[in-house]
Motif scaffolding. Structure first.
Motif, PDB file in Angstrom:
ATOM      1  N   SER A  78       0.944  -1.280   0.028  1.00  0.00           N
ATOM      2  CA  SER A  78       0.079  -0.205  -0.032  1.00  0.00           C
ATOM      3  C   SER A  78       0.883   1.338  -0.043  1.00  0.00           C
ATOM      4  N   ASP A  79       1.944   1.341   0.579  1.00  0.00           N
ATOM      5  CA  ASP A  79       2.963   2.399   0.774  1.00  0.00           C
ATOM      6  C   ASP A  79       3.475   2.496  -0.626  1.00  0.00           C
ATOM      7  N   ARG A  80       3.777   1.589  -1.312  1.00  0.00           N
ATOM      8  CA  ARG A  80       4.403   1.621  -2.615  1.00  0.00           C
ATOM      9  C   ARG A  80       3.450   2.400  -3.461  1.00  0.00           C
ATOM     10  N   LEU A  81       2.005   1.813  -3.409  1.00  0.00           N
ATOM     11  CA  LEU A  81       0.928   2.528  -4.363  1.00  0.00           C
ATOM     12  C   LEU A  81       0.692   4.041  -3.927  1.00  0.00           C
ATOM     13  N   PHE A  82       0.808   4.294  -2.610  1.00  0.00           N
ATOM     14  CA  PHE A  82       0.631   5.563  -2.286  1.00  0.00           C
ATOM     15  C   PHE A  82       1.987   6.580  -2.752  1.00  0.00           C
ATOM     16  N   ARG A  83       3.170   6.016  -2.483  1.00  0.00           N
ATOM     17  CA  ARG A  83       4.158   6.709  -3.313  1.00  0.00           C
ATOM     18  C   ARG A  83       4.238   7.001  -4.880  1.00  0.00           C
ATOM     19  N   LYS A  89       1.271  12.649  -9.231  1.00  0.00           N
ATOM     20  CA  LYS A  89       0.376  13.637  -9.237  1.00  0.00           C
ATOM     21  C   LYS A  89      -1.077  13.217  -9.543  1.00  0.00           C
ATOM     22  N   HIS A  90      -1.470  12.038  -9.203  1.00  0.00           N
ATOM     23  CA  HIS A  90      -2.805  11.529  -9.277  1.00  0.00           C
ATOM     24  C   HIS A  90      -3.441  11.795  -7.959  1.00  0.00           C
ATOM     25  N   ARG A 203      -5.234  15.970   0.085  1.00  0.00           N
ATOM     26  CA  ARG A 203      -4.918  16.572  -1.271  1.00  0.00           C
ATOM     27  C   ARG A 203      -4.323  18.021  -1.010  1.00  0.00           C
ATOM     28  N   ALA A 204      -5.460  18.763  -0.358  1.00  0.00           N
ATOM     29  CA  ALA A 204      -5.227  20.294  -0.286  1.00  0.00           C
ATOM     30  C   ALA A 204      -4.272  20.578   0.805  1.00  0.00           C
TER      31      ALA A 204
END
Length: 247
Positions: A78-83, A89-90, A203-204
């Motif tokens: 999951s951390d790989r996916l978040f990185r 920039k998605h 995101r904000a």
């Protein structure tokens, strides 16, 4: 300044009840899953998966939360996916995660800067119209924020303090003369302290931090606020900490 996280996005109790015993506990290292990480996974994978959003966590929690990252950079898959999401920039997928903060004792000068950030932010601010700031009111008068550049020198502080006391006296006198609070507040300074509740999506918040963190050219008070917001989020969601380091 005091900043406290008072609420954040969570999976619904009904959804957790459906999947916790069968999917979450067996497929996560400690039998638990971080709610915001789970929501981020659902949002991200919905964009790329033929599955329905409600099916993603039951089907893929083991793969993403129970397996080591395949990119060799540590953490779970999951951390790989978040990185990957941050780097590509998605980050619209992180808008589903929100945090609500109690922000106390900040200046009206900071408030003016803060409310320039509008997309992804919601504010409820202590009113100088409805809250009365006479010395005899429940408030005991207005509090104010003193800049470090003033505090560091006794003569500067003396001048500043005299002005604050004079403004309090002027406010008190205007109120005593029958001027309504909404008009008497016109003499209150940018230094006058206020409290607010602020809700912001992840995101904000990451974009805010990049613009307002220490070293970005931001004024000291809003830079201090940005660090306190980051610290509060990292306490409950350590998986986000590395993303605040990105420029």
């Amino acid at each position: 300044m005091n900043v406290k996280l008072i609420a954040h996005t969570k999976l619904s109790d009904e959804f957790i009840a459906e999947i916790e015993d069968t999917y979450l506990k067996p497929h996560t290292p400690d039998g638990k899953v971080n709610h915001r990480a789970a929501i981020a996974l659902i949002a991200i994978r919905t964009c790329y998966s033929p599955m329905k959003p409600s099916e993603i966590l039951p089907s893929e929690s083991g793969k993403y939360f129970g397996s080591a990252a395949s990119d060799g950079e540590g953490g779970a898959e999951s951390d790989r996916l978040f990185r990957h999401i941050i780097r590509s920039k998605h980050t619209s997928t992180l808008e589903h995660i929100t945090y609500t903060f109690a922000v106390e004792g900040v200046s009206r000068a900071l408030l003016a800067q803060l409310t320039r950030h509008r997309i992804g932010f919601s504010y409820s601010v202590q009113s100088q119209r409805y809250v009365r700031f006479s010395s005899e009111d429940k408030s005991g008068g207005f509090d104010y924020v003193t800049p470090p550049s003033v505090n560091e020198d006794s003569e500067r502080f003396r001048v500043f303090d005299v002005v604050m006391n004079d403004l309090q006296a002027a406010y008190d006198e205007l109120r005593a003369l029958g001027v309504p609070a909404e008009d008497a507040r016109m003499v209150l300074p940018n230094a006058a302290a206020c409290n607010l509740v602020m809700t912001v999506n992840l995101r904000a918040l990451l974009e805010f931090y990049a613009k307002r963190r220490a070293g970005s050219g931001a004024q000291w008070e809003i830079a201090d606020l940005s660090e306190k917001l980051r610290e509060e989020v990292a306490k409950v969601d350590p998986w986000t900490a590395k993303f605040f380091e990105c420029p």
